[in-house]
Design a protein around this motif. Sequence first.
Motif, PDB file in Angstrom:
ATOM      1  N   GLN A  18       8.762  -5.670  -2.174  1.00 51.11           N
ATOM      2  CA  GLN A  18       8.149  -6.505  -1.149  1.00 51.11           C
ATOM      3  C   GLN A  18       6.681  -6.124  -0.925  1.00 51.11           C
ATOM      4  O   GLN A  18       5.843  -6.991  -0.683  1.00 51.11           O
ATOM      5  CB  GLN A  18       8.929  -6.394   0.159  1.00 51.11           C
ATOM      6  CG  GLN A  18      10.299  -7.040   0.105  1.00 51.11           C
ATOM      7  CD  GLN A  18      11.128  -6.708   1.339  1.00 51.11           C
ATOM      8  OE1 GLN A  18      11.165  -5.563   1.796  1.00 51.11           O
ATOM      9  NE2 GLN A  18      11.806  -7.727   1.871  1.00 51.11           N
ATOM     10  N   GLU A  21       4.740  -7.616  -3.717  1.00 55.41           N
ATOM     11  CA  GLU A  21       4.636  -9.057  -3.487  1.00 55.41           C
ATOM     12  C   GLU A  21       3.583  -9.349  -2.410  1.00 55.41           C
ATOM     13  O   GLU A  21       2.777 -10.274  -2.552  1.00 55.41           O
ATOM     14  CB  GLU A  21       6.001  -9.595  -3.063  1.00 55.41           C
ATOM     15  CG  GLU A  21       6.042 -11.093  -2.901  1.00 55.41           C
ATOM     16  CD  GLU A  21       7.445 -11.565  -2.537  1.00 55.41           C
ATOM     17  OE1 GLU A  21       7.562 -12.313  -1.555  1.00 55.41           O
ATOM     18  OE2 GLU A  21       8.405 -11.165  -3.229  1.00 55.41           O
ATOM     19  N   LYS A  22       3.589  -8.569  -1.342  1.00 59.59           N
ATOM     20  CA  LYS A  22       2.601  -8.765  -0.263  1.00 59.59           C
ATOM     21  C   LYS A  22       1.199  -8.538  -0.787  1.00 59.59           C
ATOM     22  O   LYS A  22       0.284  -9.299  -0.481  1.00 59.59           O
ATOM     23  CB  LYS A  22       2.902  -7.843   0.914  1.00 59.59           C
ATOM     24  CG  LYS A  22       1.943  -8.037   2.083  1.00 59.59           C
ATOM     25  CD  LYS A  22       2.636  -7.768   3.383  1.00 59.59           C
ATOM     26  CE  LYS A  22       1.778  -8.042   4.569  1.00 59.59           C
ATOM     27  NZ  LYS A  22       1.812  -9.421   5.007  1.00 59.59           N
ATOM     28  N   ALA A  25       0.097 -11.500  -2.849  1.00 58.14           N
ATOM     29  CA  ALA A  25      -0.213 -12.655  -2.008  1.00 58.14           C
ATOM     30  C   ALA A  25      -1.562 -12.482  -1.303  1.00 58.14           C
ATOM     31  O   ALA A  25      -2.304 -13.447  -1.137  1.00 58.14           O
ATOM     32  CB  ALA A  25       0.898 -12.857  -0.985  1.00 58.14           C
ATOM     33  N   MET A  26      -1.877 -11.253  -0.908  1.00 56.97           N
ATOM     34  CA  MET A  26      -3.128 -11.001  -0.190  1.00 56.97           C
ATOM     35  C   MET A  26      -4.337 -10.974  -1.122  1.00 56.97           C
ATOM     36  O   MET A  26      -5.399 -11.477  -0.779  1.00 56.97           O
ATOM     37  CB  MET A  26      -3.053  -9.650   0.542  1.00 56.97           C
ATOM     38  CG  MET A  26      -2.135  -9.633   1.725  1.00 56.97           C
ATOM     39  SD  MET A  26      -1.947  -7.973   2.435  1.00 56.97           S
ATOM     40  CE  MET A  26      -3.620  -7.497   2.729  1.00 56.97           C
ATOM     41  N   ASN A  28      -4.377 -11.729  -4.652  1.00 54.06           N
ATOM     42  CA  ASN A  28      -4.352 -12.572  -5.859  1.00 54.06           C
ATOM     43  C   ASN A  28      -4.528 -11.762  -7.141  1.00 54.06           C
ATOM     44  O   ASN A  28      -5.123 -12.238  -8.111  1.00 54.06           O
ATOM     45  CB  ASN A  28      -5.411 -13.676  -5.800  1.00 54.06           C
ATOM     46  CG  ASN A  28      -4.883 -14.911  -5.125  1.00 54.06           C
ATOM     47  OD1 ASN A  28      -3.684 -15.076  -4.939  1.00 54.06           O
ATOM     48  ND2 ASN A  28      -5.790 -15.783  -4.750  1.00 54.06           N
TER      49      ASN A  28
END
Length: 140
Positions: A18, A21-22, A25-26, A28
């Motif tokens: 996770q 993944e975070k 997302a933050m 790129n």
Amino acid sequence: MSRLDDELGALASLSPAQLREKWGAMENTAPPSVPPALLRQLVAQRLQERRHGALPVLIARELRRLAIEGPGAEPARPRVELTPGTRLVREWNGQTVTVEVLEQGFTYADRTWRSLSEIARHVTGAHWSGPRFFGLTCNG
């Protein structure tokens, strides 16, 4: 509690997957290959930077230097590396002073000089730091 506080608190419960993944997302980008505890700190730092802004470059550089050298270390003065072929130009009392950097020394006024200070002294008639005269030092 603010939204940032909530996000920072929630980081503790995220699994390594996770966290990656975070980060993705933050930022790129793929997350750095670091242990989950460090990635958690990096994500927290990015969240805080987005909310409050990042540290100024000079402060970040000084903090890195202190981390490496220790708190009692004197600040290092940045050195300018002059490569042969570089031209230094300075205007002094309406005269343009152009100096070319050589492998060994400098050329000015069809002469070879050992140092910029010699040239600055010749041009001004007074003792000058050559690097300072040509604007190569921070203290101007």
